[in-house]
Write a protein that holds these residues in place. Structure first.
Motif, short mmCIF file in Angstrom:
data_model
loop_
_atom_site.label_atom_id
_atom_site.label_comp_id
_atom_site.label_asym_id
_atom_site.label_seq_id
_atom_site.Cartn_x
_atom_site.Cartn_y
_atom_site.Cartn_z
N PRO A 31 0.81 -1.23 0.00
CA PRO A 31 0.00 0.00 0.00
C PRO A 31 0.84 1.28 0.00
O PRO A 31 0.46 2.28 -0.61
N LEU A 32 2.00 1.23 0.65
CA LEU A 32 2.87 2.40 0.70
C LEU A 32 3.54 2.64 -0.66
O LEU A 32 3.66 3.79 -1.11
N PRO A 99 -8.96 1.96 -3.63
CA PRO A 99 -9.22 1.20 -2.40
C PRO A 99 -8.09 1.30 -1.38
O PRO A 99 -8.35 1.39 -0.17
N LEU A 100 -6.84 1.32 -1.84
CA LEU A 100 -5.73 1.42 -0.89
C LEU A 100 -5.64 2.82 -0.29
O LEU A 100 -5.26 2.98 0.88
N THR A 101 -6.00 3.85 -1.05
CA THR A 101 -6.05 5.21 -0.51
C THR A 101 -7.13 5.30 0.56
O THR A 101 -6.92 5.91 1.61
N ALA A 102 -8.27 4.69 0.31
CA ALA A 102 -9.35 4.70 1.31
C ALA A 102 -8.89 4.02 2.59
O ALA A 102 -9.15 4.52 3.70
N LEU A 103 -8.20 2.91 2.47
CA LEU A 103 -7.70 2.20 3.65
C LEU A 103 -6.67 3.05 4.39
O LEU A 103 -6.70 3.16 5.62
N ARG A 104 -5.75 3.68 3.64
CA ARG A 104 -4.74 4.55 4.25
C ARG A 104 -5.40 5.72 4.97
O ARG A 104 -5.05 6.05 6.10
#
Length: 128
Positions: A31-32, A99-104
């Motif tokens: 994700p990073l 989706p990964l931005t939302a999780l972050r």
């Protein structure tokens, strides 16, 4: 001989390959890396390492290879001394940005609450 019909993906089924896809997307570093590559410009290995912070060169290399194998990133080597290696998200990789931005963002928004809950739990159950 007729082919077996494809079963729908089910990440809860331990035999379903979607489980490894989810594991790769939610590992510690993917994700990073996606966040760093999200703007769409090629990024060099050293820039990725500096931007992600805390990842060893070995682990970053392994994660990038896994992402390349999954088709999430493109690795471009330009012959020079030393060789220049740039990374970019593929179309498939870019589809993980939202989706990964939302999780972050969820993690960043809720970090104080989670830390308070951890402290309360540790106080009630003895520090870990």
């Amino acid at each position: 001989m007729t082919a077996q019909p494809q079963q729908p993906a089910n990440v809860l089924d331990p035999q379903c390959p979607s489980r490894t896809v989810l594991r790769h997307l939610t590992d510690r570093w993917t994700p990073l890396i996606v966040a760093v590559l999200a703007p769409g410009k090629p990024v060099r290995f050293s820039q990725l390492k500096a931007a992600v912070g805390g990842v060893s060169p070995k682990v970053l290399t392994e994660t990038l290879r896994s992402m390349e194998r999954d088709g999430l990133i493109h690795r471009q080597v330009t012959p020079s001394v030393p060789p220049r290696v740039d990374y970019q998200l593929t179309e498939l990789g870019a589809s993980t940005i939202a989706p990964l931005t939302a999780l972050r963002q969820w993690a960043e928004h809720h970090v104080e609450i989670v830390e308070a809950n951890r402290a309360a739990y540790d106080a009630a159950h003895g520090a870990v």
